[in-house]
Design an enzyme around this catalytic site. Structure first.
Site: not given
Ligand code: MN
Length: 427
Positions: A125, A132, A198, A200, A230, A234, A237, A250, A254, A360
């Site tokens: 990834d 971002h 996420e 993507e 993904d 948070r 993370q 993560k 996915t 975000e």
């Molecule tokens: Mn990602």
């Protein structure tokens, strides 16, 4: 290029995601039957395995569709990819003379279960969307240090886990992990409270490499694209990411959409990457348009309630193309294989309503979103269903990606809290 007409009327409408121009590749099953390769057309799926068995599709290399995944076609290389597309177009086009033989091989899409369309060899990834990276960097390190010094020179990535890639529709279990709040000295083991999505695009490597490849060679190696979510914890993370990057945050799951939209279907939609702040080193420099104009959006539906579109953006917002990411991936000599999956990185646009994650959109949880139902969200709640949408818009037709859906399931009970399941050692 205009809409290519099929004898299947449902494929000829301006808003059908699967017109003859698309021909995306998936793996499906009906009832208890074995999964098999199929091709989406209109509101149906062409049973590609049966078409090959009947001799309607054939390859110089011998059978490629007698397995429930598309890896063998991928490994056969770009000439076979083009040949497959030509053969499918020949069978399904309005002027086809094979309609009587092909029509019995169509299965209504609503009658099927979709599976992973390919065996995921390995998963990497990236973090290649500038908006971002700027947003997340600003929240984590302040506006002055938002983009790390390497960011404008190479696509930053990490090696993920192929074992965690799941097909659209798979439930997503809220993970447990180490969380560390600013107000406590010690971390605690708890279910994630800041579980996120996420938005993507995933690029699928079709032919392998052994040694460094150029951006042009990398572009030629890519077979197709899928939508990719993904899922990201948070809070896990934020505590674990230094100094080696994301790990358990993560690793839960996915999700990918079930249809591989081939690079050949996306050719009319190629666009260039944005202007460069700093020139890239020659081996990563753009050699042509290698992004695509694909409208993307995300909808969020609380349990049993209608969905709200929470963001709209476009794949052309990426700073690095998948070809540049793949070329960078090989610079050390790292071999790449058919079935490798490369996540683009979160695709945020420049505006507040074009951000590709709740981190975000809610600015780290400080600015809750209001949904159409009146509820608010900072991060995902149990029962929330997320869906990603992707469409390349042509002249009188669209190239759709299908759904990329996941529903958040409540965390399991803490497995380490049950005495009988505690790990034992030395016995
Ligand atoms: Mn990602």
């Amino acid at each position: 290029m205009p809409l290519l007409e099929s004898w299947l009327a449902a494929a000829n409408t301006a808003d059908c995601p699967f017109p003859l121009n698309n021909l995306p590749l998936g793996v499906f099953s009906v009832g208890d039957d074995d999964p098999r390769c199929g091709v989406a057309i209109g509101d149906c799926i062409l049973d590609a395995r049966a078409a090959e068995e009947m001799g309607l599709l054939s390859f110089e290399t011998g059978p490629l569709l007698d397995v429930p995944f598309w890896n063998e076609v991928m490994e056969a290389g770009p000439a076979v990819w083009a040949d497959l597309r030509d053969q499918l177009t020949g069978l399904l086009a309005k002027e086809s003379t094979q309609r009587a033989a092909v029509e019995p091989l169509l299965v209504p899409m609503k009658a099927v279960t979709m599976h992973l369309p390919f065996l995921v060899a390995e998963y990497t990834d990236f973090y290649a969307g500038r908006h971002h990276a700027t947003n997340v960097g600003t929240m984590f390190r302040g506006a002055e240090n938002a983009l790390p010094p390497n960011w404008l020179h190479m696509p930053i990535g990490y090696n993920g886990r192929a074992s965690s890639v799941v097909v659209s529709g798979t439930g997503i279990r809220r993970p447990w992990g180490q969380l560390k709040s600013a107000s406590h000295d010690a971390p605690a083991f708890l279910p994630s409270r800041r579980f996120d999505l996420e938005l993507e695009l995933g690029a699928i490597v079709g032919t392998g490499s052994d040694g460094p490849v150029t951006v042009d060679e990398a572009d030629a190696m890519i077979f197709g694209y899928v939508l990719l979510n993904d899922w990201s914890a948070r809070d896990i993370q934020a505590w674990e990411y230094q100094p080696l990057g994301p790990f358990q945050a993560k690793a839960t799951a996915t999700s990918i959409s079930p249809w591989i939209v081939t690079k050949l279907a996306l050719e009319p939609f190629r666009v260039a990457t944005p202007p460069r702040d700093k020139p890239l080193l020659p081996h990563l420099t753009d050699t042509g348009p290698m992004l695509y104009d694909i409208d993307l959006s995300v909808s969020l539906a609380p349990a049993g309630k209608p969905a709200t579109t929470i963001t709209r953006t476009n794949y052309r917002e990426m700073y690095y193309s998948a070809a540049q990411q793949l070329a960078h991936h090989t610079t050390s000599g790292c071999p790449m294989n058919a079935g490798d999956l490369l996540g683009s990185g979160t695709i945020s646009g420049p505006d507040k309503d074009s951000r590709g994650s709740l981190l975000e959109l809610s600015w780290g949880g400080k600015e809750p979103l209001t949904l159409q139902t009146g509820e608010t969200r900072t991060f995902l709640e149990d029962g929330d269903t997320l869906n990603l949408h992707g469409h390349a818009r042509g002249d009188g037709y669209v190239i759709g990606f299908g759904d990329c859906v996941g529903t958040i399931l409540p965390a399991l009970e803490n497995p380490y809290a049950r005495p009988q399941s505690r790990p034992t050692f030395g016995e």
